[in-house]
Scaffold this active site. Structure first.
Site, mmCIF file in Angstrom:
data_model
loop_
_atom_site.group_PDB
_atom_site.id
_atom_site.type_symbol
_atom_site.label_atom_id
_atom_site.label_comp_id
_atom_site.label_asym_id
_atom_site.label_seq_id
_atom_site.Cartn_x
_atom_site.Cartn_y
_atom_site.Cartn_z
ATOM 1 N N VAL A 16 0.827 -1.210 0.000
ATOM 2 C CA VAL A 16 0.000 0.000 0.000
ATOM 3 C C VAL A 16 0.864 1.264 0.000
ATOM 4 O O VAL A 16 0.355 2.375 0.110
ATOM 5 C CB VAL A 16 -0.987 0.059 1.199
ATOM 6 C CG1 VAL A 16 -1.987 -1.049 1.087
ATOM 7 C CG2 VAL A 16 -0.264 0.035 2.522
ATOM 8 N N GLY A 19 6.567 2.119 2.265
ATOM 9 C CA GLY A 19 7.934 2.606 2.038
ATOM 10 C C GLY A 19 7.938 4.014 1.472
ATOM 11 O O GLY A 19 8.703 4.875 1.914
ATOM 12 N N GLN A 194 -9.457 -1.513 11.796
ATOM 13 C CA GLN A 194 -9.722 -1.742 13.228
ATOM 14 C C GLN A 194 -9.074 -3.046 13.700
ATOM 15 O O GLN A 194 -8.451 -3.098 14.754
ATOM 16 C CB GLN A 194 -11.223 -1.812 13.483
ATOM 17 C CG GLN A 194 -11.974 -0.525 13.184
ATOM 18 C CD GLN A 194 -13.475 -0.721 13.328
ATOM 19 O OE1 GLN A 194 -13.926 -1.458 14.209
ATOM 20 N NE2 GLN A 194 -14.254 -0.085 12.470
ATOM 21 N N LYS A 225 -14.289 8.160 12.811
ATOM 22 C CA LYS A 225 -14.687 6.808 13.210
ATOM 23 C C LYS A 225 -13.438 5.947 13.484
ATOM 24 O O LYS A 225 -13.363 5.247 14.494
ATOM 25 C CB LYS A 225 -15.525 6.191 12.091
ATOM 26 C CG LYS A 225 -15.999 4.798 12.400
ATOM 27 C CD LYS A 225 -16.934 4.291 11.322
ATOM 28 C CE LYS A 225 -17.243 2.823 11.567
ATOM 29 N NZ LYS A 225 -17.995 2.230 10.457
ATOM 30 N N CYS A 383 24.972 -3.233 -16.965
ATOM 31 C CA CYS A 383 25.586 -4.445 -16.416
ATOM 32 C C CYS A 383 25.483 -5.601 -17.412
ATOM 33 O O CYS A 383 26.224 -5.626 -18.392
ATOM 34 C CB CYS A 383 24.966 -4.763 -15.066
ATOM 35 S SG CYS A 383 26.105 -5.663 -14.029
ATOM 36 N N GLY A 385 23.458 -5.833 -19.625
ATOM 37 C CA GLY A 385 23.184 -5.135 -20.878
ATOM 38 C C GLY A 385 24.458 -4.697 -21.589
ATOM 39 O O GLY A 385 24.488 -4.558 -22.815
ATOM 40 N N HIS A 509 25.719 -0.012 -12.385
ATOM 41 C CA HIS A 509 24.277 0.246 -12.429
ATOM 42 C C HIS A 509 23.992 1.728 -12.194
ATOM 43 O O HIS A 509 23.779 2.141 -11.052
ATOM 44 C CB HIS A 509 23.571 -0.574 -11.342
ATOM 45 C CG HIS A 509 23.526 -2.031 -11.632
ATOM 46 N ND1 HIS A 509 22.513 -2.604 -12.358
ATOM 47 C CD2 HIS A 509 24.375 -3.029 -11.303
ATOM 48 C CE1 HIS A 509 22.719 -3.910 -12.462
ATOM 49 N NE2 HIS A 509 23.848 -4.188 -11.831
ATOM 50 N N GLU A 511 21.412 3.337 -12.661
ATOM 51 C CA GLU A 511 20.032 3.611 -12.208
ATOM 52 C C GLU A 511 19.958 3.871 -10.706
ATOM 53 O O GLU A 511 19.051 4.579 -10.249
ATOM 54 C CB GLU A 511 19.093 2.460 -12.596
ATOM 55 C CG GLU A 511 19.321 1.113 -11.909
ATOM 56 C CD GLU A 511 20.307 0.205 -12.630
ATOM 57 O OE1 GLU A 511 21.181 0.726 -13.364
ATOM 58 O OE2 GLU A 511 20.239 -1.024 -12.445
HETATM 59 N N1 GLN Z 1 25.259 -11.814 -14.515
HETATM 60 C C1 GLN Z 1 26.213 -10.798 -14.810
HETATM 61 C C2 GLN Z 1 27.390 -10.840 -13.855
HETATM 62 O O1 GLN Z 1 27.311 -11.403 -12.798
HETATM 63 C C3 GLN Z 1 25.573 -9.430 -14.798
HETATM 64 C C4 GLN Z 1 25.058 -9.009 -13.461
HETATM 65 C C5 GLN Z 1 24.095 -7.860 -13.516
HETATM 66 O O2 GLN Z 1 23.537 -7.552 -14.558
HETATM 67 N N2 GLN Z 1 23.840 -7.247 -12.390
HETATM 68 O O3 GLN Z 1 28.422 -10.297 -14.112
#
Ligand code: GLN
Length: 536
Positions: A16, A19, A194, A225, A383, A385, A509, A511
């Site tokens: 919900v 966090g 409740q 309530k 990564c 990718g 990463h 992101e």
């Molecule tokens: N599996 C890959 C590795 O261990 C990539 C890991 C990932 O994408 N976080 O290097």
């Protein structure tokens, strides 16, 4: 000043937005001039989520120090704009592992080890570490799961004890519940709330504040309530309707007076007025009509979008920076292997291949990378990718037919992605990857360097495999640019293609470090290129 504690518990059902509510409350308090820290307590028995499937757990969020944590820590970092550390998340698994190792060492010699006091003491010790490490004035602590779960009972008991130790005046229990609506009559029901409060009280905790989440507007009468039946002050039931824009949550909570209410109840006076203007502006930007760009996210956990929480948020942030509406098309990588999903991929203005583990769907990701390269479609690899971008390049540009990552084919003749020496002897899977913040030097004149506009960055990692340097020269000769390297030059951190509008991928990463007000340069670069493509 004495440290104050805000304990967030969940009632009725999970998911919900406990966090997000805790994170947004943290922002309101930080904005009032307080040093805020956050901690999430997870009731499961895994030591950390690092070994769990994204289907079970959603994304694993990585911190600077390499801690593999719950995705709620991503919300905390994004809303409060702080950098958290390992002490900000612990699990039942960690609590028991520590207690049992102490027992084996003989620390409790003669004693019988019990949930109370040994387990609850260990929980309280770990809670204490947050204040010790951060010097925070207010600690926001979120208990995972829902009140009534067997697993979370020791946590709640520890909080009950802690309340007595630090003093009632220094703690607030905030219970986040859900008000369901009966479809036939449209009536909003308070009974589950409740019951949930009754469950909480049966273990000795009376909530001070109830945040009642609902999909509908909740009127004052209903709040009164709830106040009456749940024994909380009338002004302490906060009706919180589902927001259509995630980043509006702090604004809604502020409007409902949550920031001031928390301070009053904790006996604190704010040192400054909260400035919510940047958030207002952000939400206005989100609402503004904008041209759409389509990003195909090619992953293997696409049924559960929580598995890509930070990637999705980073795309949103970068979309705002480029004044475009990002529409994510979720493409299952394994589908591409079976000639499915291509119509969706082909309609996209950009392709994003996120991280992942294990061989399922990898060939589909390699096909997506090939498609992006051959058709000049902007591509961002994260990564795994990046690894598939290199494998594809080796196979189809360098003609190394069976090139692969040794993660997927141990006997490949061309392991262009391979295990580092120090990873080869590892047998324990938990917490042993290359984890956390590592520096990366950007090579002048590259797309990555232009995007970042600084010579050195520090980014968060989570992987075992790396680019195999014995192929470096061959890749370079054919147009692969190694635009980010570790300071000793030994580890490839960012690659890109020379003759392509934007085909960039990182071993780390990015992101995890994107913020709503501070979007990540590599994502901004992707959407800039995607916007160009969409125009054409
Ligand atoms: N599996 C890959 C590795 O261990 C990539 C890991 C990932 O994408 N976080 O290097």
């Amino acid at each position: 000043m004495t440290t104050k504690y805000l304990f967030f518990t969940g009632g009725v059902v999970s998911s919900v937005g406990k966090g997000v509510t805790a994170a947004a409350t943290g922002l309101l308090l930080k904005e009032r001039g307080f040093k805020v820290a956050v901690q999430k307590l997870d009731p499961y028995i895994n030591v950390d989520p690092g070994t769990m499937s994204p289907y079970q757990h959603g994304e694993v969020y990585v911190l600077d120090d390499g801690a593999e944590t719950d995705l709620d820590l991503g919300h905390y970092e994004r809303f409060i704009d702080i950098r958290l550390s390992r002490v900000s998340n612990f699990t039942t698994g960690q609590v028991y592992a520590e207690t049992i190792s102490k027992e084996r060492r003989g620390d409790y010699l003669g004693g019988t080890i019990q949930v109370i006091p040994h387990i609850t003491n260990e929980i309280k010790r770990r809670i204490g570490l947050v204040e010790k490490e951060t010097g925070a004035e207010i600690v926001i602590l979120e208990v995972g799961g829902t009140v009534g779960d067997i697993e979370s009972q020791p946590f709640l008991e520890a909080l009950r004890q802690l309340r007595n130790e630090v003093g009632r005046e220094n703690c607030l229990f905030v219970h986040v519940t859900w008000l369901p609506t009966i479809g036939a009559t449209g009536e909003i029901k308070t009974k589950p709330t409740q019951h949930s409060v009754a469950a909480l009280r049966s273990i000795g905790i009376s909530p001070n504040v109830i945040i009642a989440r609902a999909d509908q507007d909740v009127d004052k009468g209903l709040c009164e309530k709830i106040a009456l039946f749940c024994d909380v002050d009338k002004d302490s039931v906060i009706p919180m309707k589902t927001a259509d824009v995630l980043y509006e949550v702090p604004l809604l909570l502020e409007k409902l007076g949550v920031g001031d209410l928390m301070l009053t109840k904790l006996g604190l006076k704010s040192t400054r007025k909260p400035d919510m203007r940047p958030w207002k502006k952000l939400v206005e930007e989100v609402r503004k009509p904008k041209p759409t760009v389509k990003v195909a996210l090619v992953g293997k956990y696409v049924e559960l979008q929580d598995a890509y929480m930070s990637v999705r948020e980073a795309l949103k942030h970068a979309g705002l920076a480029n004044s475009v509406e990002v529409e994510i098309s979720w493409v299952h990588s394994a589908d591409l292997e079976k000639d499915k999903g291509w119509d969706v991929l082909k309609k996209a203005d950009a392709v994003l291949v996120p991280g992942g583990f294990g061989s399922r769907g990898v060939e589909g990701k390699i096909l997506a990378a090939r498609y992006a390269r051959e058709n000049n479609v902007p591509y961002l690899g994260l990564c795994l990718g990046m690894q598939v971008m290199c494998v594809e390049f080796a196979r189809n540009v360098l003609d190394l037919e069976d090139a692969n990552s040794s993660e997927f084919d141990r006997s490949t003749e061309h392991p262009v992605i391979d295990l580092m020496l120090d990873q080869r002897s590892i047998t324990d899977m938990g917490g042993t990857m290359r984890l956390g913040l590592y520096p990366c030097l950007l090579q002048k004149g590259t797309k990555a360097a232009t995007a970042y506009a600084v010579p050195r960055v520090d980014e968060r990692h989570r992987h075992r495999f790396e680019f195999n340097n014995s192929y470096l020269e061959k890749f370079k000769e054919h147009g692969m640019v190694f635009s980010g390297l570790s300071p000793d030059g030994k580890l490839v951190e960012i690659v890109e293609l020379a003759n392509h509008p934007y085909m960039v991928a990182s071993q780390f990463h990015p992101e995890f470090l994107s913020r709503p007000m501070n979007p990540h340069p590599l994502f901004v670069g992707l959407l800039k290129a995607a916007k160009e493509k969409a125009k054409k």
